[in-house]
Scaffold this motif. Structure first.
Motif, PDB file in Angstrom:
ATOM      1  N   THR B  16       0.929  -1.150  -0.019  1.00 35.69           N
ATOM      2  CA  THR B  16       0.041   0.034  -0.008  1.00 35.69           C
ATOM      3  C   THR B  16       0.931   1.373  -0.002  1.00 35.69           C
ATOM      4  O   THR B  16       0.700   2.105  -0.740  1.00 35.69           O
ATOM      5  CB  THR B  16      -0.886  -0.099   1.380  1.00 35.69           C
ATOM      6  N   ILE B  17       1.906   1.298   0.789  1.00 34.94           N
ATOM      7  CA  ILE B  17       2.887   2.455   0.909  1.00 34.94           C
ATOM      8  C   ILE B  17       3.358   2.607  -0.494  1.00 34.94           C
ATOM      9  O   ILE B  17       3.591   3.530  -0.832  1.00 34.94           O
ATOM     10  CB  ILE B  17       3.845   2.201   2.165  1.00 34.94           C
ATOM     11  N   THR B  18       3.950   1.452  -0.840  1.00 33.52           N
ATOM     12  CA  THR B  18       4.677   1.603  -2.358  1.00 33.52           C
ATOM     13  C   THR B  18       3.749   2.445  -3.292  1.00 33.52           C
ATOM     14  O   THR B  18       4.219   3.146  -4.038  1.00 33.52           O
ATOM     15  CB  THR B  18       5.158   0.411  -2.844  1.00 33.52           C
ATOM     16  N   PHE B  19       2.464   2.040  -3.428  1.00 39.93           N
ATOM     17  CA  PHE B  19       1.454   2.620  -4.323  1.00 39.93           C
ATOM     18  C   PHE B  19       1.268   4.014  -4.347  1.00 39.93           C
ATOM     19  O   PHE B  19       1.118   4.757  -5.161  1.00 39.93           O
ATOM     20  CB  PHE B  19       0.217   1.761  -4.294  1.00 39.93           C
ATOM     21  N   SER B  20       1.084   4.275  -2.837  1.00 40.66           N
ATOM     22  CA  SER B  20       0.789   5.430  -2.494  1.00 40.66           C
ATOM     23  C   SER B  20       1.750   6.581  -2.765  1.00 40.66           C
ATOM     24  O   SER B  20       1.502   7.545  -3.211  1.00 40.66           O
ATOM     25  CB  SER B  20       0.196   5.555  -0.814  1.00 40.66           C
ATOM     26  N   ASN B  21       2.980   6.020  -2.124  1.00 46.77           N
ATOM     27  CA  ASN B  21       4.076   7.003  -2.759  1.00 46.77           C
ATOM     28  C   ASN B  21       4.238   7.058  -4.216  1.00 46.77           C
ATOM     29  O   ASN B  21       4.672   8.373  -4.661  1.00 46.77           O
ATOM     30  CB  ASN B  21       5.563   6.098  -2.425  1.00 46.77           C
ATOM     31  N   THR B  22       4.069   5.996  -5.044  1.00 46.72           N
ATOM     32  CA  THR B  22       3.938   6.512  -6.546  1.00 46.72           C
ATOM     33  C   THR B  22       3.275   7.408  -6.911  1.00 46.72           C
ATOM     34  O   THR B  22       3.365   8.033  -7.982  1.00 46.72           O
ATOM     35  CB  THR B  22       3.871   4.891  -7.162  1.00 46.72           C
ATOM     36  N   GLY B  25       4.311  10.814  -6.260  1.00 45.41           N
ATOM     37  CA  GLY B  25       5.504  11.082  -6.869  1.00 45.41           C
ATOM     38  C   GLY B  25       5.025  11.637  -8.451  1.00 45.41           C
ATOM     39  O   GLY B  25       5.289  12.309  -8.949  1.00 45.41           O
ATOM     40  N   GLU B  26       3.820  10.452  -8.930  1.00 44.35           N
ATOM     41  CA  GLU B  26       3.621  10.843 -10.369  1.00 44.35           C
ATOM     42  C   GLU B  26       2.546  11.922 -10.542  1.00 44.35           C
ATOM     43  O   GLU B  26       2.425  12.826 -11.391  1.00 44.35           O
ATOM     44  CB  GLU B  26       3.019   9.525 -10.782  1.00 44.35           C
ATOM     45  N   GLY B  27       1.612  11.945  -9.511  1.00 41.44           N
ATOM     46  CA  GLY B  27       0.296  12.986  -9.575  1.00 41.44           C
ATOM     47  C   GLY B  27       0.896  14.467  -9.170  1.00 41.44           C
ATOM     48  O   GLY B  27       0.026  15.400  -9.667  1.00 41.44           O
TER      49      GLY B  27
END
Lengths: 205, 84
Positions: B16-22, B25-27
């Motif tokens: 979950t943390i990996t996806f939220s960080n991405t 960072g992307e958005g």
């Protein structure tokens, strides 16, 4: 000194570091010497990254936008999954459940192969976009860090095959599995390095 | 039914943390807030792997201290980099 006493003492280290005083050493001492060396090596890479970012902020701000984030995220998930499977393999060998232990080791190996395939494709994709080590300072640091990490995953994947062979030969049990545990802590160290590499190169601008 | 143990919960948290960080960072443009948030989550991810996957929580305290110091030091450099 009896053999039991000597096994609880870390020989070259102070007495206070003995396993009786400071707690159990997972795996064995040599693997921790190796892990310390690897941490130093990657520590130098991270320091180089911060120095380069300080000197070339524009290049490092645009660099992550040039990378294939989907592959970066996929590799992060794959490595986290591999660490999870390795931890499950360890919990199963402690229960003398060798079948499950072997199954989780194979899952870890598959994750390693997937990581290596995705990373190879990423290097190929970068090449198609015209990126190389000489493109700019960001890509020099990127290739330096990620290719080094790629090599670590590669040889640790070979070590997984070796411990599977050893497990099948009956070398590990609930009581004695230090060889398997040594590989497990080394594998987690590789995952930890990627946990740091991923945001530095793919997320933060 | 299979039990959803501690390891599974930590694994789910890490993903979950990996996806939220991405997504962050992307958005969004990289602001100091996002950078500090990402650095803190990296620190948390590292500490989870060290304590629960590497199983250093109950192991040699010097090894645990060394690994934890590493994961306090480098994410702190990320936070420090927002000041320059």
């Amino acid at each position: 000194m009896s053999s039991i006493e000597s096994s609880n003492t870390l020989a070259i280290f102070p007495r206070s570091w003995s396993q009786q005083n400071a707690g159990r050493v997972p795996g064995n001492i040599p693997i921790w010497v190796g892990i310390l060396s690897e941490l130093t090596e990657f520590g130098i890479f991270f320091t180089a990254y911060f120095i380069a970012k300080f000197n070339y902020p524009e290049v490092f701000a645009s660099g992550p936008l040039s990378l294939n984030t989907t592959i970066g995220v996929s590799n992060t998930v794959i490595l986290l999954a591999s660490s999870f499977f390795m931890a499950k393999a360890m919990s199963n060998v402690r229960r003398d459940d060798y079948k499950k232990c072997e199954r989780y080791l194979w899952y870890t190996f598959i994750c390693a192969c997937m990581y290596l395939s995705f990373k190879s494709y990423e290097f190929y994709w970068n090449d198609l976009q015209g990126f190389s080590t000489k493109t700019n300072e960001f890509f020099t640091v990127y290739y330096y860090m990620t290719f080094n990490h790629f090599l670590h995953v590669g040889w640790a994947a070979c070590a997984i095959l070796w411990v599977i062979f050893r497990l099948r030969s009956g070398a590990y049990s609930a009581k004695e599995h230090s060889g398997l545990e040594a590989l497990a802590v080394y594998w987690h160290m590789i995952d930890l390095m990627w946990i740091l590499i991923f945001p530095l190169l793919y997320v933060l601008r | 039914m299979k039990r959803f143990g501690k390891l599974e919960y930590y694994f789910a948290a890490l993903i979950t943390i990996t996806f939220s960080n991405t997504i962050l960072g992307e958005g969004f443009d990289s602001t100091a807030f996002i950078t500090i948030f990402v650095a803190l989550t990296v620190m948390y991810k590292g500490l989870v792997v060290i304590d629960h996957f590497m199983e250093l929580k109950e192991a040699n305290r010097y090894l645990r201290m060394m690994m934890r110091t590493y994961f306090f030091f480098f994410p702190s450099l990320i936070i420090l980099s927002t000041m320059f």
